[in-house]
Design a protein around this motif. Structure first.
Motif, PDB file in Angstrom:
ATOM      1  N   GLN A   1      56.321 -86.841 -24.790  1.00 31.02           N
ATOM      2  CA  GLN A   1      55.268 -85.827 -24.722  1.00 31.02           C
ATOM      3  C   GLN A   1      54.537 -85.638 -26.050  1.00 31.02           C
ATOM      4  O   GLN A   1      53.641 -84.804 -26.145  1.00 31.02           O
ATOM      5  CB  GLN A   1      55.876 -84.467 -24.296  1.00 31.02           C
ATOM      6  N   ALA A   2      54.897 -86.400 -27.061  1.00 28.91           N
ATOM      7  CA  ALA A   2      54.283 -86.242 -28.391  1.00 28.91           C
ATOM      8  C   ALA A   2      52.955 -86.989 -28.437  1.00 28.91           C
ATOM      9  O   ALA A   2      52.822 -88.016 -29.111  1.00 28.91           O
ATOM     10  CB  ALA A   2      55.241 -86.739 -29.471  1.00 28.91           C
ATOM     11  N   TYR A   3      51.956 -86.457 -27.720  1.00 26.58           N
ATOM     12  CA  TYR A   3      50.658 -87.129 -27.641  1.00 26.58           C
ATOM     13  C   TYR A   3      50.002 -87.256 -29.011  1.00 26.58           C
ATOM     14  O   TYR A   3      49.231 -88.187 -29.261  1.00 26.58           O
ATOM     15  CB  TYR A   3      49.723 -86.361 -26.708  1.00 26.58           C
ATOM     16  N   GLY A   4      50.314 -86.317 -29.916  1.00 23.52           N
ATOM     17  CA  GLY A   4      49.757 -86.386 -31.257  1.00 23.52           C
ATOM     18  C   GLY A   4      50.195 -87.636 -31.996  1.00 23.52           C
ATOM     19  O   GLY A   4      49.443 -88.197 -32.793  1.00 23.52           O
ATOM     20  N   ILE A   5      51.428 -88.098 -31.722  1.00 24.60           N
ATOM     21  CA  ILE A   5      51.923 -89.332 -32.347  1.00 24.60           C
ATOM     22  C   ILE A   5      51.116 -90.529 -31.864  1.00 24.60           C
ATOM     23  O   ILE A   5      50.772 -91.426 -32.635  1.00 24.60           O
ATOM     24  CB  ILE A   5      53.419 -89.525 -32.035  1.00 24.60           C
TER      25      ILE A   5
ATOM     26  N   ALA B   1      32.970 -90.972 -30.031  1.00 25.19           N
ATOM     27  CA  ALA B   1      33.088 -90.637 -28.610  1.00 25.19           C
ATOM     28  C   ALA B   1      34.154 -91.487 -27.930  1.00 25.19           C
ATOM     29  O   ALA B   1      35.015 -90.983 -27.197  1.00 25.19           O
ATOM     30  CB  ALA B   1      31.738 -90.835 -27.917  1.00 25.19           C
ATOM     31  N   ALA B   2      34.107 -92.790 -28.192  1.00 26.91           N
ATOM     32  CA  ALA B   2      35.055 -93.695 -27.528  1.00 26.91           C
ATOM     33  C   ALA B   2      36.485 -93.431 -27.971  1.00 26.91           C
ATOM     34  O   ALA B   2      37.406 -93.408 -27.147  1.00 26.91           O
ATOM     35  CB  ALA B   2      34.670 -95.146 -27.828  1.00 26.91           C
ATOM     36  N   SER B   3      36.701 -93.183 -29.276  1.00 26.20           N
ATOM     37  CA  SER B   3      38.055 -93.105 -29.817  1.00 26.20           C
ATOM     38  C   SER B   3      38.779 -91.813 -29.474  1.00 26.20           C
ATOM     39  O   SER B   3      39.995 -91.722 -29.653  1.00 26.20           O
ATOM     40  CB  SER B   3      38.023 -93.278 -31.334  1.00 26.20           C
ATOM     41  N   LEU B   4      38.079 -90.835 -28.969  1.00 27.99           N
ATOM     42  CA  LEU B   4      38.745 -89.602 -28.567  1.00 27.99           C
ATOM     43  C   LEU B   4      39.827 -89.844 -27.521  1.00 27.99           C
ATOM     44  O   LEU B   4      40.793 -89.087 -27.424  1.00 27.99           O
ATOM     45  CB  LEU B   4      37.718 -88.595 -28.019  1.00 27.99           C
ATOM     46  N   ILE B   5      39.681 -90.916 -26.746  1.00 29.82           N
ATOM     47  CA  ILE B   5      40.669 -91.174 -25.694  1.00 29.82           C
ATOM     48  C   ILE B   5      41.496 -92.425 -25.969  1.00 29.82           C
ATOM     49  O   ILE B   5      42.382 -92.773 -25.179  1.00 29.82           O
ATOM     50  CB  ILE B   5      39.977 -91.275 -24.303  1.00 29.82           C
ATOM     51  N   TRP B   6      41.251 -93.111 -27.074  1.00 31.92           N
ATOM     52  CA  TRP B   6      41.955 -94.353 -27.347  1.00 31.92           C
ATOM     53  C   TRP B   6      43.458 -94.143 -27.527  1.00 31.92           C
ATOM     54  O   TRP B   6      44.254 -94.994 -27.171  1.00 31.92           O
ATOM     55  CB  TRP B   6      41.375 -95.041 -28.581  1.00 31.92           C
ATOM     56  N   GLY B   7      43.837 -93.022 -28.120  1.00 28.96           N
ATOM     57  CA  GLY B   7      45.247 -92.776 -28.354  1.00 28.96           C
ATOM     58  C   GLY B   7      45.996 -92.286 -27.136  1.00 28.96           C
ATOM     59  O   GLY B   7      47.232 -92.247 -27.144  1.00 28.96           O
ATOM     60  N   ILE B   8      45.285 -91.910 -26.078  1.00 34.15           N
ATOM     61  CA  ILE B   8      45.955 -91.292 -24.925  1.00 34.15           C
ATOM     62  C   ILE B   8      45.580 -91.931 -23.596  1.00 34.15           C
ATOM     63  O   ILE B   8      46.075 -91.508 -22.550  1.00 34.15           O
ATOM     64  CB  ILE B   8      45.624 -89.778 -24.851  1.00 34.15           C
ATOM     65  N   ASN B   9      44.727 -92.950 -23.610  1.00 35.71           N
ATOM     66  CA  ASN B   9      44.204 -93.478 -22.355  1.00 35.71           C
ATOM     67  C   ASN B   9      45.305 -93.971 -21.410  1.00 35.71           C
ATOM     68  O   ASN B   9      45.320 -93.639 -20.224  1.00 35.71           O
ATOM     69  CB  ASN B   9      43.221 -94.619 -22.633  1.00 35.71           C
TER      70      ASN B   9
END
Length: 416
Positions: A257-261, A22-30
């Protein structure tokens, strides 16, 4: 269900897996999420600082909740609080709300996490003691690190690409949904074992007693104190280093814009956590003292952060992220085992929360300052300063090592 060390460990791993997912879903984009809402680097990291300030304010009170009303009750409160505050974050993003509102909700997010920080680990250690576990704590914490890494790997990749395919708010909504599921899991599987909450005492007197004893067994024990002070430097800087990686790596990659990266970078760190967790027990056996392993990790970790600022190439920085992740994930179970070996059961959750408080305190002051450095001189300069701040932890770990506490040399079993 019969309580055995095996069932206790399985429940612990399930709680770690779900919460970290749950927490890590936003760790890459916070950080990107906050910048997209119109905040500057200074404001974005100040919002993160208010999050850590919330942890500072509530770490010990929620640890006392866990020691008075039970670890299970604390965990359940954490899932609800964190789910609600996460939904509020999405609402603020949609409104492009002013900074003060982000600050308030960030404090609530910090409150949510503090319900977990000491309670889950204290629940595990007490339950293992009660059910006769005589194995290595490093092995349990190391396996937990693997579970955390797996969940972080899945969550960070999914969150990054989900945001890229939809929008930056969707991973936050999914996070809230998973937290509500975890409420149900904990409600069914988690029971306080090996610990009896003192619910019949007066609240004020119990708070004073637990707080006083926590200071006695925590801050006034030199070994514990030195470890906590070191955590204020490494933990506080670590929060900035992790969240600044999102925009920094996108800058180096050349596509903002490469949020996947950004999510992939967090996933690489998660993979390092898995490997480091698998080898934590073996790494421990390479050192006669636990603090020797921790001291080595502090030196290597600080050097890796400095190199991230000096060597400004995407793949090089990504490789350094892997290295720092391996160092942290191998050292964390060793530190957990060492700290738990120094403190008594009745104050365990509160003292572990106090340890998290020290780490959060460092983040309150470090994040806005480092964010401002990033605004003025860029992310590389902020990483150079971060490495210097992280290195300040080294003398305190060395002081703890010099004391040669019994838990420092213990290898098998539970020392407390």
């Amino acid at each position: 269900m019969i309580d055995t060390p095996t069932t206790i460990k399985r429940t612990y791993y399930a709680l770690l897996l779900g919460n970290t997912l749950a927490a890590s879903l936003i760790w890459g984009i916070n950080t990107i999420f906050l910048l997209d809402a119109g905040l500057s680097n200074l404001e974005a990291f100040a919002a993160n600082a208010f999050f850590t300030a919330g942890m500072v304010l509530f770490e010990v009170p929620t640890g006392i909740v866990a020691d008075m009303w039970g670890r299970r009750a604390s965990f359940l409160l954490g899932t609800v609080t964190l789910a609600v505050s996460t939904l509020l974050y999405v609402w603020l993003w949609q409104l492009e709300a002013p900074f003060w509102q982000w600050a308030v909700v960030s404090v609530l997010l910090g409150l949510g996490f503090t319900f977990f920080s000491g309670a889950t680990e204290a629940w595990l250690v007490d339950a293992l003691q009660e059910t006769g576990y005589d194995g290595s704590l490093e092995a349990v914490f190391g396996r937990g690190q693997v579970m955390t890494g797996i969940a972080m790997l899945a969550g960070s990749v999914a969150g990054g690409f989900l945001a890229q395919a939809t929008n930056l708010g969707v991973p936050f909504l999914l996070r809230a949904a998973i937290l509500l599921v975890m409420f149900g899991v904990a409600f069914l599987l988690m029971r306080d074992i090996g610990f009896t909450p003192k619910r019949d005492g007066r609240v004020v007197s119990e708070v004073k007693r637990i707080a006083s004893e926590s200071i006695e067994y925590g801050w006034r024990i030199p070994t514990v104190k030195y470890l906590m002070v070191a955590g204020a430097f490494t933990g506080g800087v670590g929060i900035y280093v992790f969240y600044a990686l999102q925009p920094y790596l996108l800058d180096l990659y050349g596509n903002p814009q490469a949020y996947g990266i950004a999510g992939l970078a967090a996933a690489v760190l998660a993979g390092s956590n898995i490997v480091g967790g698998l080898f934590a027990a073996r790494v421990r056996k390479m050192f006669r003292l636990r603090t020797s392993a921790l001291l080595t990790a502090e030196v290597a970790g600080a050097a890796a952060i400095v190199l991230m600022g000096l060597l400004q190439y995407f793949w090089v920085v990504l490789a350094l992220v892997v290295l720092s992740g391996l160092i942290l994930s191998a050292a964390t179970p060793i530190r957990q085992s060492y700290l738990n070996g120094l403190i008594p059961s009745q104050q365990r959750a509160t003292i572990l929360s106090f340890d998290s408080l020290m780490s959060s305190t460092g983040g309150v002051f470090a994040q806005p300052a480092l964010g401002r450095i990033a605004d003025v001189w860029g992310y590389p300069a902020s990483y150079l300063v971060s490495g210097g701040l992280s290195a300040l932890a080294i003398p305190f770990v060395a002081k703890a090592r010099a004391l040669r506490a019994p838990a420092d040399a213990a290898v098998e079993g539970l020392a407390a």
